[in-house]
Design a protein around this motif. Structure first.
Motif, PDB file in Angstrom:
ATOM      1  N   GLY A  95       1.826   2.655  -5.204  1.00  0.00           N
ATOM      2  CA  GLY A  95       1.368   1.318  -4.856  1.00  0.00           C
ATOM      3  C   GLY A  95      -0.064   1.257  -4.339  1.00  0.00           C
ATOM      4  N   ILE A  96      -0.786   2.377  -4.365  1.00  0.00           N
ATOM      5  CA  ILE A  96      -2.170   2.369  -3.880  1.00  0.00           C
ATOM      6  C   ILE A  96      -2.966   1.309  -4.634  1.00  0.00           C
ATOM      7  CG2 ILE A  96      -4.331   3.687  -3.788  1.00  0.00           C
ATOM      8  CD1 ILE A  96      -2.632   6.160  -3.121  1.00  0.00           C
ATOM      9  N   GLY A  97      -3.698   0.501  -3.860  1.00  0.00           N
ATOM     10  CA  GLY A  97      -4.476  -0.587  -4.434  1.00  0.00           C
ATOM     11  C   GLY A  97      -3.733  -1.912  -4.472  1.00  0.00           C
ATOM     12  N   GLN A  98      -2.423  -1.868  -4.234  1.00  0.00           N
ATOM     13  CA  GLN A  98      -1.601  -3.077  -4.264  1.00  0.00           C
ATOM     14  C   GLN A  98      -1.433  -3.636  -2.850  1.00  0.00           C
ATOM     15  OE1 GLN A  98      -0.577  -4.420  -7.174  1.00  0.00           O
ATOM     16  NE2 GLN A  98      -1.631  -2.717  -8.163  1.00  0.00           N
ATOM     17  N   LYS A  99      -1.077  -4.899  -2.785  1.00  0.00           N
ATOM     18  CA  LYS A  99      -0.800  -5.561  -1.514  1.00  0.00           C
ATOM     19  C   LYS A  99       0.621  -5.214  -1.082  1.00  0.00           C
ATOM     20  CE  LYS A  99      -1.483 -10.129   0.512  1.00  0.00           C
ATOM     21  NZ  LYS A  99      -1.806 -11.531   0.170  1.00  0.00           N
ATOM     22  N   GLY A 134      -4.342   4.284   0.816  1.00  0.00           N
ATOM     23  CA  GLY A 134      -3.971   5.654   0.478  1.00  0.00           C
ATOM     24  C   GLY A 134      -2.894   6.167   1.410  1.00  0.00           C
ATOM     25  N   LEU A 135      -2.615   7.445   1.290  1.00  0.00           N
ATOM     26  CA  LEU A 135      -1.642   8.093   2.159  1.00  0.00           C
ATOM     27  C   LEU A 135      -2.227   9.371   2.703  1.00  0.00           C
ATOM     28  CD1 LEU A 135       0.315   6.383   0.173  1.00  0.00           C
ATOM     29  CD2 LEU A 135       2.038   7.786   1.271  1.00  0.00           C
ATOM     30  N   MET A 136      -1.873   9.687   3.933  1.00  0.00           N
ATOM     31  CA  MET A 136      -2.211  10.963   4.550  1.00  0.00           C
ATOM     32  C   MET A 136      -0.881  11.539   5.030  1.00  0.00           C
ATOM     33  SD  MET A 136      -4.676  11.911   7.768  1.00  0.00           S
ATOM     34  CE  MET A 136      -6.075  11.106   7.049  1.00  0.00           C
ATOM     35  N   ASP A 137      -0.398  12.535   4.314  1.00  0.00           N
ATOM     36  CA  ASP A 137       0.937  13.091   4.544  1.00  0.00           C
ATOM     37  C   ASP A 137       1.955  11.957   4.430  1.00  0.00           C
ATOM     38  OD1 ASP A 137      -0.015  15.729   4.918  1.00  0.00           O
ATOM     39  OD2 ASP A 137      -0.481  15.280   7.008  1.00  0.00           O
ATOM     40  N   ASP A 138       2.645  11.626   5.525  1.00  0.00           N
ATOM     41  CA  ASP A 138       3.634  10.553   5.479  1.00  0.00           C
ATOM     42  C   ASP A 138       3.174   9.331   6.279  1.00  0.00           C
ATOM     43  OD1 ASP A 138       3.914  11.751   7.937  1.00  0.00           O
ATOM     44  OD2 ASP A 138       6.084  12.005   7.814  1.00  0.00           O
ATOM     45  N   HIS A 139       1.863   9.103   6.272  1.00  0.00           N
ATOM     46  CA  HIS A 139       1.263   7.920   6.896  1.00  0.00           C
ATOM     47  C   HIS A 139       0.594   7.080   5.807  1.00  0.00           C
ATOM     48  CE1 HIS A 139       1.732  10.455  10.430  1.00  0.00           C
ATOM     49  NE2 HIS A 139       1.590   9.356  11.155  1.00  0.00           N
ATOM     50  N   VAL A 140       0.926   5.795   5.787  1.00  0.00           N
ATOM     51  CA  VAL A 140       0.337   4.865   4.836  1.00  0.00           C
ATOM     52  C   VAL A 140      -0.908   4.266   5.477  1.00  0.00           C
ATOM     53  CG1 VAL A 140       0.700   2.724   3.548  1.00  0.00           C
ATOM     54  CG2 VAL A 140       2.612   4.291   3.921  1.00  0.00           C
ATOM     55  N   TYR A 197       7.709  -4.462   1.090  1.00  0.00           N
ATOM     56  CA  TYR A 197       7.637  -4.945  -0.290  1.00  0.00           C
ATOM     57  C   TYR A 197       6.227  -4.656  -0.770  1.00  0.00           C
ATOM     58  CZ  TYR A 197       7.538  -7.984  -4.356  1.00  0.00           C
ATOM     59  OH  TYR A 197       7.419  -8.452  -5.638  1.00  0.00           O
ATOM     60  N   ILE A 198       6.107  -4.081  -1.947  1.00  0.00           N
ATOM     61  CA  ILE A 198       4.812  -3.791  -2.549  1.00  0.00           C
ATOM     62  C   ILE A 198       4.697  -4.632  -3.812  1.00  0.00           C
ATOM     63  CG2 ILE A 198       3.333  -2.034  -3.601  1.00  0.00           C
ATOM     64  CD1 ILE A 198       4.844   0.057  -1.877  1.00  0.00           C
ATOM     65  N   GLU A 199       3.615  -5.402  -3.892  1.00  0.00           N
ATOM     66  CA  GLU A 199       3.395  -6.199  -5.099  1.00  0.00           C
ATOM     67  C   GLU A 199       3.227  -5.281  -6.300  1.00  0.00           C
ATOM     68  OE1 GLU A 199       1.010 -10.123  -3.450  1.00  0.00           O
ATOM     69  OE2 GLU A 199      -0.097  -8.601  -4.538  1.00  0.00           O
ATOM     70  N   ARG A 200       3.796  -5.699  -7.404  1.00  0.00           N
ATOM     71  CA  ARG A 200       3.646  -4.982  -8.673  1.00  0.00           C
ATOM     72  C   ARG A 200       3.292  -6.012  -9.739  1.00  0.00           C
ATOM     73  NH1 ARG A 200       3.689   0.368  -7.004  1.00  0.00           N
ATOM     74  NH2 ARG A 200       5.516   0.739  -5.739  1.00  0.00           N
ATOM     75  N   PRO A 201       2.531  -5.636 -10.752  1.00  0.00           N
ATOM     76  CA  PRO A 201       2.206  -6.589 -11.827  1.00  0.00           C
ATOM     77  C   PRO A 201       3.477  -7.175 -12.433  1.00  0.00           C
ATOM     78  CG  PRO A 201       0.874  -4.604 -12.032  1.00  0.00           C
ATOM     79  CD  PRO A 201       1.900  -4.328 -10.960  1.00  0.00           C
ATOM     80  N   GLY A 202       3.469  -8.500 -12.610  1.00  0.00           N
ATOM     81  CA  GLY A 202       4.614  -9.185 -13.203  1.00  0.00           C
ATOM     82  C   GLY A 202       5.737  -9.487 -12.232  1.00  0.00           C
ATOM     83  N   GLU A 203       5.619  -9.060 -10.989  1.00  0.00           N
ATOM     84  CA  GLU A 203       6.644  -9.305  -9.968  1.00  0.00           C
ATOM     85  C   GLU A 203       6.157 -10.394  -9.010  1.00  0.00           C
ATOM     86  OE1 GLU A 203       9.668  -7.834  -9.894  1.00  0.00           O
ATOM     87  OE2 GLU A 203       9.139  -6.773 -11.733  1.00  0.00           O
ATOM     88  N   PRO A 204       7.053 -10.948  -8.187  1.00  0.00           N
ATOM     89  CA  PRO A 204       6.629 -11.968  -7.217  1.00  0.00           C
ATOM     90  C   PRO A 204       5.518 -11.447  -6.300  1.00  0.00           C
ATOM     91  CG  PRO A 204       9.019 -11.858  -7.324  1.00  0.00           C
ATOM     92  CD  PRO A 204       8.490 -10.704  -8.126  1.00  0.00           C
ATOM     93  N   GLN A 205       4.584 -12.348  -5.990  1.00  0.00           N
ATOM     94  CA  GLN A 205       3.447 -12.006  -5.147  1.00  0.00           C
ATOM     95  C   GLN A 205       3.726 -12.387  -3.697  1.00  0.00           C
ATOM     96  OE1 GLN A 205       0.564 -10.435  -6.764  1.00  0.00           O
ATOM     97  NE2 GLN A 205       2.344 -10.249  -8.078  1.00  0.00           N
TER      98      GLN A 205
END
Length: 99
Positions: A27-31, A49-55, A83-91
């Motif tokens: 989901g990097i780059g997504q809301k 991004g992620l650093m180990d298990d930190h978002v 919830y992570i936005e994905r293309p074509g899914e609810p925003q």
């Protein structure tokens, strides 16, 4: 004596954590919308991004404006709901102060 072979222990917590890290990495780059059981409870922003298990989240909206417009690191164990936005899914809707 039993002839059963001892099965290796499966660490389900480790599998769960790895799946969450992978899901947030995808989901990097997504809301994202993140709820936590402890203060400040709510974050909405872009996954940097992620650093180990930190978002790392570039926070747009939270309960307190002083915490917005900066990056926060959130430990995946502290995330209750997300919830992570994905293309074509609810925003995720824009939250505006109605006062």
């Amino acid at each position: 004596m039993s002839s059963k072979r001892k099965q290796p222990m499966v660490d389900t917590n480790k599998i769960h954590d790895m799946a969450l890290v992978e899901h947030f990495t995808d989901g990097i780059g997504q809301k994202a919308f993140i709820l936590m059981p402890s203060f400040p409870f709510l974050f909405i922003g872009r996954i940097v991004g992620l650093m180990d298990d930190h978002v790392e989240l570039e926070v747009e909206t939270t309960h307190f404006s002083q915490l917005e417009n900066r990056n926060w690191f959130i430990h995946i164990h502290n995330i209750e709901i997300f919830y992570i936005e994905r293309p074509g899914e609810p925003q995720i809707p824009e939250l505006r102060d109605l006062t």
